[in-house]
Design an enzyme around this catalytic site. Structure first.
Site, PDB file in Angstrom:
ATOM      1  N   CYS A  46       3.242  -1.628   9.755  1.00  0.00           N
ATOM      2  CA  CYS A  46       2.098  -1.753   9.205  1.00  0.00           C
ATOM      3  C   CYS A  46       2.852  -2.537   7.630  1.00  0.00           C
ATOM      4  CB  CYS A  46       1.495  -0.285   7.633  1.00  0.00           C
ATOM      5  SG  CYS A  46       0.879   0.922   8.841  1.00  0.00           S
ATOM      6  N   ASN A  51      -0.568  -1.272  -4.101  1.00  0.00           N
ATOM      7  CA  ASN A  51       0.459  -1.565  -4.631  1.00  0.00           C
ATOM      8  C   ASN A  51       1.478  -2.703  -4.284  1.00  0.00           C
ATOM      9  OD1 ASN A  51       1.887  -0.782  -6.628  1.00  0.00           O
ATOM     10  ND2 ASN A  51       2.830   1.015  -5.971  1.00  0.00           N
ATOM     11  N   GLU A  98      13.627   8.923   0.035  1.00  0.00           N
ATOM     12  CA  GLU A  98      12.624   8.874  -1.250  1.00  0.00           C
ATOM     13  C   GLU A  98      11.744  10.034  -1.155  1.00  0.00           C
ATOM     14  OE1 GLU A  98      11.675   4.411  -2.376  1.00  0.00           O
ATOM     15  OE2 GLU A  98      10.623   5.620  -1.986  1.00  0.00           O
ATOM     16  N   SER A 112      -4.515   6.960   7.382  1.00  0.00           N
ATOM     17  CA  SER A 112      -4.631   6.038   6.856  1.00  0.00           C
ATOM     18  C   SER A 112      -5.236   5.135   7.602  1.00  0.00           C
ATOM     19  CB  SER A 112      -3.710   5.246   6.877  1.00  0.00           C
ATOM     20  OG  SER A 112      -2.649   6.350   6.429  1.00  0.00           O
ATOM     21  N   CYS A 163       3.342  -2.583   3.832  1.00  0.00           N
ATOM     22  CA  CYS A 163       3.857  -0.907   3.298  1.00  0.00           C
ATOM     23  C   CYS A 163       5.228  -1.397   3.325  1.00  0.00           C
ATOM     24  CB  CYS A 163       3.468   0.363   3.869  1.00  0.00           C
ATOM     25  SG  CYS A 163       4.963   1.057   3.843  1.00  0.00           S
ATOM     26  N   CYS A 167       5.425   3.673  -1.771  1.00  0.00           N
ATOM     27  CA  CYS A 167       5.909   4.359  -0.528  1.00  0.00           C
ATOM     28  C   CYS A 167       7.417   3.174  -0.519  1.00  0.00           C
ATOM     29  CB  CYS A 167       4.855   4.647   0.875  1.00  0.00           C
ATOM     30  SG  CYS A 167       5.386   4.960   2.734  1.00  0.00           S
ATOM     31  N   CYS A 184      10.554   3.509   9.198  1.00  0.00           N
ATOM     32  CA  CYS A 184       9.116   3.869   9.522  1.00  0.00           C
ATOM     33  C   CYS A 184       8.700   2.666  10.916  1.00  0.00           C
ATOM     34  CB  CYS A 184       7.734   3.922   9.202  1.00  0.00           C
ATOM     35  SG  CYS A 184       6.423   4.701   9.732  1.00  0.00           S
ATOM     36  N   CYS A 214       5.885  14.543  -3.775  1.00  0.00           N
ATOM     37  CA  CYS A 214       5.768  13.383  -2.406  1.00  0.00           C
ATOM     38  C   CYS A 214       6.674  13.282  -1.261  1.00  0.00           C
ATOM     39  CB  CYS A 214       5.324  12.178  -2.956  1.00  0.00           C
ATOM     40  SG  CYS A 214       4.457  11.034  -1.281  1.00  0.00           S
TER      41      CYS A 214
HETATM   42  N1  SAH Z   1       3.038   6.749   7.253  1.00  0.00           N
HETATM   43  C1  SAH Z   1       2.006   8.223   7.202  1.00  0.00           C
HETATM   44  C2  SAH Z   1       2.855   8.260   5.518  1.00  0.00           C
HETATM   45  C3  SAH Z   1       3.579   7.584   4.936  1.00  0.00           C
HETATM   46  S1  SAH Z   1       2.595   6.439   3.863  1.00  0.00           S
HETATM   47  C4  SAH Z   1       1.020   6.628   6.695  1.00  0.00           C
HETATM   48  O1  SAH Z   1       1.001   6.128   6.861  1.00  0.00           O
HETATM   49  O2  SAH Z   1       0.078   7.779   6.548  1.00  0.00           O
HETATM   50  C5  SAH Z   1       1.726   7.337   2.845  1.00  0.00           C
HETATM   51  C6  SAH Z   1      -0.226   6.510   2.445  1.00  0.00           C
HETATM   52  O3  SAH Z   1       0.064   5.111   1.442  1.00  0.00           O
HETATM   53  C7  SAH Z   1      -0.295   5.784   2.957  1.00  0.00           C
HETATM   54  O4  SAH Z   1      -2.031   5.936   3.221  1.00  0.00           O
HETATM   55  C8  SAH Z   1      -0.343   4.115   3.674  1.00  0.00           C
HETATM   56  O5  SAH Z   1      -0.952   3.829   4.236  1.00  0.00           O
HETATM   57  C9  SAH Z   1      -0.273   3.833   2.254  1.00  0.00           C
HETATM   58  N2  SAH Z   1       0.736   2.792   1.545  1.00  0.00           N
HETATM   59  C10 SAH Z   1       1.608   2.545   2.388  1.00  0.00           C
HETATM   60  N3  SAH Z   1       2.245   1.037   1.627  1.00  0.00           N
HETATM   61  C11 SAH Z   1       0.648   1.005   0.423  1.00  0.00           C
HETATM   62  C12 SAH Z   1       0.533   0.173  -0.526  1.00  0.00           C
HETATM   63  N4  SAH Z   1       1.758  -0.995  -0.599  1.00  0.00           N
HETATM   64  N5  SAH Z   1       0.012   0.379  -1.488  1.00  0.00           N
HETATM   65  C13 SAH Z   1      -0.932   1.630  -1.439  1.00  0.00           C
HETATM   66  N6  SAH Z   1      -0.779   2.204  -0.759  1.00  0.00           N
HETATM   67  C14 SAH Z   1       0.256   2.834   0.385  1.00  0.00           C
HETATM   68 FE1  SF4 Z   2       4.564   4.085   8.001  1.00  0.00          FE
HETATM   69 FE2  SF4 Z   2       2.699   5.111   7.228  1.00  0.00          FE
HETATM   70 FE3  SF4 Z   2       4.044   2.734   5.744  1.00  0.00          FE
HETATM   71 FE4  SF4 Z   2       2.669   2.741   8.357  1.00  0.00          FE
HETATM   72  S1  SF4 Z   2       2.210   2.676   6.153  1.00  0.00           S
HETATM   73  S2  SF4 Z   2       4.568   2.046   7.823  1.00  0.00           S
HETATM   74  S3  SF4 Z   2       2.764   4.170   9.202  1.00  0.00           S
HETATM   75  S4  SF4 Z   2       4.726   4.921   6.085  1.00  0.00           S
END
Ligand code: SAH
Ligand code: SF4
Length: 362
Positions: free
Chosen positions: A124, A301, A100, A225, A127, A344, A120, A113
């Site tokens: 996490c 989110n 995306e 993060s 996510c 994301c 990934c 973005c």
């Molecule tokens: N992998 C990298 C970049 C992609 S994620 C990282 O983790 O930093 C981009 C950002 O979105 C990160 O700060 C991540 O923690 C956040 N993120 C992921 N899922 C989310 C969600 N459901 N709600 C809010 N932020 C989220």
């Molecule tokens: Fe990967 Fe970033 Fe999502 Fe964590 S928050 S699973 S590092 S994309």
């Protein structure tokens, strides 16, 4: 019309840097200025079809299309937020994997973005991308092409990309070389020439890569993060914390700031009742004490496989106020395009594991 050979084995033109294009041109015994013309066609004019390179002799155009693909990403779903300011595109890669990229319009900014991986590996829990697991790394060209796709659309509207955040699907520091090569290509003075300061990389906290990034002394912005200020909570949310616990992460962050003199950003997804208390804000303030930094808090989110909810505006405000009371600058970010699942990985996760192969492989 130039005939299009749709062989999937042809290299993607965006995978080549300027020197490599120069090399190809030399190999084809063409005058050196042709490399520059091709580069400008790709990175200034954002041409997406071989016929658009009408400044090249037909024979060279043919050679180009016989040997390279210009398009590998197929947009399979495009969503516009109700306010019209956010556009999210789901792309299908030639092997059927999905990624995306999101365009956010805010005042004069046109921020993209983009993704660095399909899926990934970091897992996490909150996510959507983490929930789907790792599919594969993107090549530098596939990272670049997401930008070219939107740059082309914006150019047709008389606009241009102003900022790029590597915060889409994937962990950029798990695909370090391709990510940096993509930035270098977009940054190249003879092409798009997008300044390094216009880019922001977000990482989950892969310590050796933070060190490497610091040593390269780039002007690119860095965001970490964080999401938790103690190891138990952080490990329960971000499994990578087991490998690189907070002590090591914060030491690397401090080294980064000392070495580069650049302000770090910390990302904090506020989850109701999990990491949004005043006590947690104080813990975070202690962790960041004296560090040149800034905290972005974003109410979580919600995603399908995680029960946590985003904090209320009141709790977000109280969290911010407490941080600021301790001298830590903080901004509350609203997740834009929430009505189009611009979080994301939220669109890709609804797709079948593997889409049918992408027929658009010119
Ligand atoms: N992998 C990298 C970049 C992609 S994620 C990282 O983790 O930093 C981009 C950002 O979105 C990160 O700060 C991540 O923690 C956040 N993120 C992921 N899922 C989310 C969600 N459901 N709600 C809010 N932020 C989220
Ligand atoms: Fe990967 Fe970033 Fe999502 Fe964590 S928050 S699973 S590092 S994309």
């Amino acid at each position: 019309m130039v005939e299009i050979d749709s062989s999937p084995t042809k290299p993607l033109i965006y995978d080549l840097d300027f020197h490599e294009i120069e090399g190809v041109i030399k190999e084809w015994q063409q005058p050196p200025f042709r490399a520059r013309q091709i580069w400008e066609g790709l990175y200034k004019n954002f041409w997406r079809e071989p016929e658009q390179f009408s400044n090249l002799p037909v024979s060279l155009r043919k050679e180009l299309t016989n040997n390279f693909r210009i398009v590998s990403l197929k947009p399979v779903q495009v969503l516009h937020s109700t306010d019209g300011e956010t556009t999210k595109t789901l792309f299908q890669l030639p092997d059927g994997k999905a990624i995306e990229a999101v365009l956010m319009k805010y005042e004069k900014r046109r921020t993209l973005c983009i993704s660095t991986q399909a899926g990934c590996a970091m897992g996490c829990v909150f996510c959507a991308t983490g929930q789907m697991g790792f599919k594969r790394h993107l090549t530098s060209g596939e990272i670049v092409e997401q930008v070219i796709y939107y740059a082309n659309l914006l150019k047709n509207e008389g606009e241009a990309v102003t900022n790029i955040v590597l915060m889409g699907m994937g962990e950029p520091f798990h695909n370090y070389d391709a990510t940096m090569a993509a930035i270098d290509r977009l940054n190249h003075p003879l092409g798009m020439n997008l300044g390094a300061r216009r880019f922001t990389i977000s990482t989950v906290g892969i310590v050796p890569m933070i060190r490497r990034f610091a040593s390269e002394n780039r002007q690119v912005n860095l965001a970490i993060s964080l999401h938790a200020a103690d190891d138990d909570l952080r490990t329960s949310m971000l499994p990578i914390n087991k490998k690189y616990p907070l002590g090591e992460l914060m030491a690397a962050c401090r080294e980064y700031v000392a070495q580069t003199n650049r302000r770090l950003t910390f990302e904090w997804a506020l989850i109701q009742g999990v990491n949004d208390s005043i006590e947690t804000a104080r813990k975070l303030a202690r962790l960041l004490e004296g560090l040149l930094c800034h905290v972005n808090v974003i109410p979580l989110n919600p995603t399908k496989k995680y029960a946590g909810k985003g904090s209320t505006r009141e709790r977000a405000l109280a969290f911010k106020t407490e941080l600021e009371r301790h001298g830590i600058p903080c901004t509350i970010r609203i997740r834009r395009g929430i009505d189009i699942q611009a979080g994301c990985g939220q669109l890709a996760i609804q797709q079948p594991q593997n889409l049918p192969p992408n027929p658009l492989m010119i």
